[in-house]
Design a protein around this motif. Structure first.
Motif, PDB file in Angstrom:
ATOM      1  N   GLU A 144      41.942  47.223  41.617  1.00  0.00           N
ATOM      2  CA  GLU A 144      42.931  48.289  41.767  1.00  0.00           C
ATOM      3  C   GLU A 144      44.035  47.797  42.692  1.00  0.00           C
ATOM      4  OE1 GLU A 144      43.300  52.940  43.226  1.00  0.00           O
ATOM      5  OE2 GLU A 144      41.322  52.002  43.094  1.00  0.00           O
ATOM      6  N   GLY A 145      45.236  47.678  42.133  1.00  0.00           N
ATOM      7  CA  GLY A 145      46.380  47.205  42.903  1.00  0.00           C
ATOM      8  C   GLY A 145      46.984  48.289  43.768  1.00  0.00           C
ATOM      9  N   GLU A 146      48.007  47.914  44.514  1.00  0.00           N
ATOM     10  CA  GLU A 146      48.657  48.845  45.446  1.00  0.00           C
ATOM     11  C   GLU A 146      49.414  49.961  44.735  1.00  0.00           C
ATOM     12  OE1 GLU A 146      49.862  46.162  49.252  1.00  0.00           O
ATOM     13  OE2 GLU A 146      51.075  45.866  47.463  1.00  0.00           O
ATOM     14  N   GLU A 147      49.959  49.672  43.574  1.00  0.00           N
ATOM     15  CA  GLU A 147      50.761  50.659  42.860  1.00  0.00           C
ATOM     16  C   GLU A 147      49.874  51.580  42.028  1.00  0.00           C
ATOM     17  OE1 GLU A 147      53.797  48.693  40.624  1.00  0.00           O
ATOM     18  OE2 GLU A 147      54.541  47.619  42.375  1.00  0.00           O
ATOM     19  N   ALA A 148      50.267  52.850  41.942  1.00  0.00           N
ATOM     20  CA  ALA A 148      49.500  53.832  41.170  1.00  0.00           C
ATOM     21  C   ALA A 148      49.349  53.363  39.726  1.00  0.00           C
ATOM     22  CB  ALA A 148      50.197  55.187  41.213  1.00  0.00           C
ATOM     23  N   GLY A 149      48.147  53.453  39.208  1.00  0.00           N
ATOM     24  CA  GLY A 149      47.892  53.085  37.825  1.00  0.00           C
ATOM     25  C   GLY A 149      47.645  51.611  37.577  1.00  0.00           C
ATOM     26  N   ASP A 150      47.715  50.789  38.630  1.00  0.00           N
ATOM     27  CA  ASP A 150      47.467  49.350  38.454  1.00  0.00           C
ATOM     28  C   ASP A 150      45.957  49.115  38.517  1.00  0.00           C
ATOM     29  OD1 ASP A 150      47.490  46.622  38.263  1.00  0.00           O
ATOM     30  OD2 ASP A 150      48.358  46.272  40.243  1.00  0.00           O
ATOM     31  N   LEU A 151      45.312  49.278  37.367  1.00  0.00           N
ATOM     32  CA  LEU A 151      43.873  49.113  37.237  1.00  0.00           C
ATOM     33  C   LEU A 151      43.594  48.026  36.213  1.00  0.00           C
ATOM     34  CD1 LEU A 151      42.897  52.885  36.917  1.00  0.00           C
ATOM     35  CD2 LEU A 151      42.762  51.471  38.970  1.00  0.00           C
ATOM     36  N   TRP A 152      42.620  47.180  36.508  1.00  0.00           N
ATOM     37  CA  TRP A 152      42.213  46.139  35.569  1.00  0.00           C
ATOM     38  C   TRP A 152      40.844  45.634  35.957  1.00  0.00           C
ATOM     39  CZ3 TRP A 152      42.326  40.964  37.681  1.00  0.00           C
ATOM     40  CH2 TRP A 152      42.979  40.852  38.913  1.00  0.00           C
ATOM     41  N   ARG A 153      40.254  44.833  35.080  1.00  0.00           N
ATOM     42  CA  ARG A 153      38.933  44.269  35.321  1.00  0.00           C
ATOM     43  C   ARG A 153      38.926  42.808  34.921  1.00  0.00           C
ATOM     44  NH1 ARG A 153      35.104  48.840  32.490  1.00  0.00           N
ATOM     45  NH2 ARG A 153      35.064  50.233  34.284  1.00  0.00           N
ATOM     46  N   VAL A 154      37.992  42.085  35.518  1.00  0.00           N
ATOM     47  CA  VAL A 154      37.662  40.751  35.044  1.00  0.00           C
ATOM     48  C   VAL A 154      36.257  40.860  34.460  1.00  0.00           C
ATOM     49  CG1 VAL A 154      37.261  38.345  35.644  1.00  0.00           C
ATOM     50  CG2 VAL A 154      39.079  39.629  36.796  1.00  0.00           C
TER      51      VAL A 154
ATOM     52  N   VAL B  61      33.375  38.865  31.557  1.00  0.00           N
ATOM     53  CA  VAL B  61      33.056  37.589  30.925  1.00  0.00           C
ATOM     54  C   VAL B  61      32.674  37.868  29.478  1.00  0.00           C
ATOM     55  CG1 VAL B  61      31.602  35.542  30.959  1.00  0.00           C
ATOM     56  CG2 VAL B  61      32.286  36.622  33.111  1.00  0.00           C
ATOM     57  N   ARG B  62      33.414  37.244  28.559  1.00  0.00           N
ATOM     58  CA  ARG B  62      33.149  37.385  27.130  1.00  0.00           C
ATOM     59  C   ARG B  62      32.999  35.999  26.524  1.00  0.00           C
ATOM     60  NH1 ARG B  62      37.838  41.738  25.865  1.00  0.00           N
ATOM     61  NH2 ARG B  62      36.766  43.558  26.725  1.00  0.00           N
ATOM     62  N   ASN B  63      31.835  35.727  25.973  1.00  0.00           N
ATOM     63  CA  ASN B  63      31.584  34.435  25.319  1.00  0.00           C
ATOM     64  C   ASN B  63      31.927  33.251  26.221  1.00  0.00           C
ATOM     65  OD1 ASN B  63      30.768  35.725  22.894  1.00  0.00           O
ATOM     66  ND2 ASN B  63      32.920  36.000  22.350  1.00  0.00           N
ATOM     67  N   GLY B  64      31.522  33.337  27.481  1.00  0.00           N
ATOM     68  CA  GLY B  64      31.741  32.238  28.416  1.00  0.00           C
ATOM     69  C   GLY B  64      33.160  32.105  28.930  1.00  0.00           C
ATOM     70  N   ARG B  65      33.988  33.121  28.736  1.00  0.00           N
ATOM     71  CA  ARG B  65      35.374  33.090  29.215  1.00  0.00           C
ATOM     72  C   ARG B  65      35.634  34.288  30.124  1.00  0.00           C
ATOM     73  NH1 ARG B  65      36.991  28.435  29.036  1.00  0.00           N
ATOM     74  NH2 ARG B  65      39.053  29.217  29.538  1.00  0.00           N
ATOM     75  N   ALA B  66      36.287  34.040  31.250  1.00  0.00           N
ATOM     76  CA  ALA B  66      36.713  35.123  32.136  1.00  0.00           C
ATOM     77  C   ALA B  66      37.980  35.723  31.543  1.00  0.00           C
ATOM     78  CB  ALA B  66      36.979  34.591  33.539  1.00  0.00           C
ATOM     79  N   VAL B  67      37.992  37.037  31.391  1.00  0.00           N
ATOM     80  CA  VAL B  67      39.090  37.729  30.716  1.00  0.00           C
ATOM     81  C   VAL B  67      39.567  38.887  31.580  1.00  0.00           C
ATOM     82  CG1 VAL B  67      39.723  39.017  28.632  1.00  0.00           C
ATOM     83  CG2 VAL B  67      38.067  37.158  28.471  1.00  0.00           C
ATOM     84  N   LYS B  68      40.886  39.034  31.672  1.00  0.00           N
ATOM     85  CA  LYS B  68      41.471  40.189  32.345  1.00  0.00           C
ATOM     86  C   LYS B  68      41.630  41.303  31.315  1.00  0.00           C
ATOM     87  CE  LYS B  68      45.507  41.773  34.964  1.00  0.00           C
ATOM     88  NZ  LYS B  68      46.774  41.359  35.599  1.00  0.00           N
ATOM     89  N   VAL B  69      41.091  42.480  31.638  1.00  0.00           N
ATOM     90  CA  VAL B  69      41.143  43.629  30.732  1.00  0.00           C
ATOM     91  C   VAL B  69      41.897  44.746  31.435  1.00  0.00           C
ATOM     92  CG1 VAL B  69      39.769  45.317  29.464  1.00  0.00           C
ATOM     93  CG2 VAL B  69      38.927  42.979  29.727  1.00  0.00           C
ATOM     94  N   THR B  70      42.878  45.291  30.759  1.00  0.00           N
ATOM     95  CA  THR B  70      43.624  46.430  31.304  1.00  0.00           C
ATOM     96  C   THR B  70      43.333  47.654  30.445  1.00  0.00           C
ATOM     97  OG1 THR B  70      45.582  45.791  30.045  1.00  0.00           O
ATOM     98  CG2 THR B  70      45.460  45.033  32.318  1.00  0.00           C
ATOM     99  N   PRO B  71      43.204  48.829  31.067  1.00  0.00           N
ATOM    100  CA  PRO B  71      42.886  50.029  30.293  1.00  0.00           C
ATOM    101  C   PRO B  71      44.122  50.582  29.598  1.00  0.00           C
ATOM    102  CG  PRO B  71      43.147  50.614  32.589  1.00  0.00           C
ATOM    103  CD  PRO B  71      43.284  49.108  32.501  1.00  0.00           C
ATOM    104  N   SER B  72      43.879  51.357  28.563  1.00  0.00           N
ATOM    105  CA  SER B  72      44.941  52.132  27.930  1.00  0.00           C
ATOM    106  C   SER B  72      44.851  53.534  28.511  1.00  0.00           C
ATOM    107  CB  SER B  72      44.745  52.192  26.417  1.00  0.00           C
ATOM    108  OG  SER B  72      44.824  50.910  25.859  1.00  0.00           O
TER     109      SER B  72
ATOM    110  N   LEU C 107      34.302  42.589  37.587  1.00  0.00           N
ATOM    111  CA  LEU C 107      34.969  42.842  38.860  1.00  0.00           C
ATOM    112  C   LEU C 107      36.048  43.880  38.575  1.00  0.00           C
ATOM    113  CD1 LEU C 107      35.324  39.174  40.144  1.00  0.00           C
ATOM    114  CD2 LEU C 107      33.655  40.880  40.884  1.00  0.00           C
ATOM    115  N   ASP C 108      35.970  45.039  39.215  1.00  0.00           N
ATOM    116  CA  ASP C 108      36.945  46.109  39.036  1.00  0.00           C
ATOM    117  C   ASP C 108      38.066  45.937  40.057  1.00  0.00           C
ATOM    118  OD1 ASP C 108      35.487  47.414  36.984  1.00  0.00           O
ATOM    119  OD2 ASP C 108      34.174  48.306  38.503  1.00  0.00           O
TER     120      ASP C 108
END
Length: 133
Positions: free
Chosen positions: A100-110, A112-123, A97-98
């Motif tokens: 994008e928040g209201e503020e510029a640059g607020d990008l992240w994803r959900v 699934v890794r090894n049966g766990r939902a994980v929040k990933v933020t880009p560098s 799930l991609d």
């Protein structure tokens, strides 16, 4: 008020969930209570099958999708995806799930890794003044 996030994409489910597994689930699209309480909902697939007694509509769930088409307060998105993973052992969840928040640059994803939902933020890297990365 609150902070709104635009969410796109889907978390696929293999094998798809059967109607018996999901028929009482609050995340069904037609369940308004589920939309109010959860940041994801079930994506329902319908297949018409001919039987000796007439046509049968078979419903299955192939994915989790955002609860809303517009931006929403996705405060518990990771927890709600994990809740669904935990509720259906024996099924594989994949995809993303991609967000994008209201503020510029607020990008992240959900994801699934090894049966766990994980929040990933880009560098995000800015090139230096000489044009090097």
């Amino acid at each position: 008020m609150g902070y709104y996030t635009r969410v796109d994409g889907e978390i696929r489910i293999e094998p798809p969930l059967t109607w018996a597994e999901i028929k009482n689930n609050p995340l069904l699209p037609e369940t308004s209570a589920g939309r109010a309480e959860y940041d994801v909902r079930l994506k329902i697939d319908e297949e018409t099958v001919d039987t000796d007694d007439g046509q049968l509509v078979r419903k299955t769930c192939s994915a989790l999708v955002p609860a809303w088409d517009d931006s929403f307060k996705a405060y518990h998105l990771v927890d709600h995806v994990q809740h669904m993973i935990d509720a259906f052992p024996g099924h594989t969840f994949s995809g993303r799930l991609d967000c994008e928040g209201e503020e510029a640059g607020d990008l992240w994803r959900v994801v699934v890794r090894n049966g766990r939902a994980v929040k990933v933020t880009p560098s995000i890297l800015w090139p230096d003044e000489e044009g090097q990365a």
